[in-house]
Design a protein around this motif. Structure first.
Motif, PDB file in Angstrom:
ATOM      1  N   ARG A 109       0.820  -1.215   0.000  1.00 25.06           N
ATOM      2  CA  ARG A 109       0.000   0.000   0.000  1.00 25.06           C
ATOM      3  C   ARG A 109       0.852   1.263   0.000  1.00 25.06           C
ATOM      4  N   LEU A 110       1.958   1.267   0.740  1.00 23.59           N
ATOM      5  CA  LEU A 110       2.801   2.463   0.823  1.00 23.59           C
ATOM      6  C   LEU A 110       3.603   2.686  -0.462  1.00 23.59           C
ATOM      7  N   ASN A 111       4.121   1.615  -1.053  1.00 24.08           N
ATOM      8  CA  ASN A 111       4.909   1.749  -2.288  1.00 24.08           C
ATOM      9  C   ASN A 111       4.031   2.082  -3.493  1.00 24.08           C
ATOM     10  N   ARG A 112       2.795   1.624  -3.493  1.00 18.65           N
ATOM     11  CA  ARG A 112       1.829   1.885  -4.569  1.00 18.65           C
ATOM     12  C   ARG A 112       2.434   1.705  -5.955  1.00 18.65           C
ATOM     13  N   ARG A 115       4.786   4.430  -7.132  1.00 21.22           N
ATOM     14  CA  ARG A 115       4.336   5.820  -7.040  1.00 21.22           C
ATOM     15  C   ARG A 115       4.600   6.420  -5.666  1.00 21.22           C
ATOM     16  N   THR A 117       4.077   7.211  -1.414  1.00 17.77           N
ATOM     17  CA  THR A 117       3.055   7.802  -0.552  1.00 17.77           C
ATOM     18  C   THR A 117       3.489   9.194  -0.139  1.00 17.77           C
ATOM     19  N   ARG A 118       2.562  10.122  -0.170  1.00 21.81           N
ATOM     20  CA  ARG A 118       2.822  11.502   0.244  1.00 21.81           C
ATOM     21  C   ARG A 118       2.956  11.573   1.763  1.00 21.81           C
ATOM     22  N   ASN A 143       7.170  12.986  -1.365  1.00 25.36           N
ATOM     23  CA  ASN A 143       6.673  11.690  -1.786  1.00 25.36           C
ATOM     24  C   ASN A 143       7.770  10.662  -1.500  1.00 25.36           C
ATOM     25  N   ARG A 145       9.063   7.014  -1.956  1.00 26.38           N
ATOM     26  CA  ARG A 145       8.852   5.880  -2.863  1.00 26.38           C
ATOM     27  C   ARG A 145       9.525   4.602  -2.369  1.00 26.38           C
ATOM     28  N   TRP A 147       9.858   2.409   0.698  1.00 27.62           N
ATOM     29  CA  TRP A 147       9.389   2.059   2.037  1.00 27.62           C
ATOM     30  C   TRP A 147       9.941   0.727   2.523  1.00 27.62           C
ATOM     31  N   PHE A 189       0.943  10.408   7.151  1.00 28.80           N
ATOM     32  CA  PHE A 189       0.751   9.788   5.838  1.00 28.80           C
ATOM     33  C   PHE A 189      -0.372   8.785   5.973  1.00 28.80           C
ATOM     34  N   ALA A 191      -2.274   5.207   4.109  1.00 26.40           N
ATOM     35  CA  ALA A 191      -2.080   4.105   3.166  1.00 26.40           C
ATOM     36  C   ALA A 191      -3.342   3.278   3.076  1.00 26.40           C
TER      37      ALA A 191
END
Length: 191
Positions: A109-112, A115, A117-118, A143, A145, A147, A189, A191
């Motif tokens: 979820r954090l790495n997306r 992309r 996470t802000r 951001n 990227r 994690w 942040f 997620a």
């Protein structure tokens, strides 16, 4: 690291290490049981979580739950209750196993998919610092990227590794004054 803080709070600044705040936020995202272990409902929820499958029992034993199966059954049946020391151990084991179980999901979820996470970084509180010693430390957002190291250190309960991952691998992306963000009042942040 530029401006690495040697004696935090010497002039009256308040805050916490950024890595500790990140760890707290990850703990919030892990979704632990809200009922305390000292309440019967909280104890039962933790014991069921730690004993519901053979893999869960093995993970609990690996994390340090060393009581016999007979004792666990007596606790689950309500025939006996754990001592204060065992309650602390149950809570610690539960948190360790829960971190391990949710780490892969949180990381995804954090790495997306690259992309990231802000993350909002609120600087340290300088209201107790006299004017000549204050420095300008603005609110920042970035951001993140990468994690992997942060979540791995958090899941392992490695505070030093988490501090290294946050301070040495994430904060430099803020620019030349990233050392000013070693201590903060809040890091946020989702997620």
């Amino acid at each position: 690291m530029p401006e690495r803080t040697q004696e935090f709070g010497k002039y009256g600044a308040r805050g916490a290490k950024g890595s500790e705040l990140v760890g707290r936020k990850l703990d919030d995202l892990a979704g632990y049981f809200a009922t305390p272990v000292t309440a019967p409902r909280g104890l039962m929820a933790r014991l069921h979580y730690l004993t519901r499958t053979a893999n869960a029992r093995n993970a609990a034993r690996a994390a340090g739950l060393t009581v016999t199966d007979r004792t666990l059954k007596a606790w689950l049946d309500g025939k006996r209750s754990p001592s204060a020391r065992n309650l602390q151990k149950i809570e610690a084991v539960y948190r360790t196993v829960r971190r391990h179980n949710v780490a892969a999901h949180l990381l995804k979820r954090l790495n997306r998919a690259g992309r990231g996470t802000r993350v909002e970084i609120h600087p340290l509180n300088q209201s107790g610092v006299s004017r000549p010693q204050q420095r300008v430390v603005p609110f920042r957002d970035m951001n993140v990227r990468r994690w992997d190291a942060i979540v791995a250190a958090w899941a392992a309960g490695d505070a030093a590794g988490l501090d290294t991952a946050w301070t040495d691998h994430v904060l430099p992306d803020l620019g030349s004054e990233y050392g000013a963000y070693e201590y903060c009042t809040a890091i946020g942040f989702a997620a």
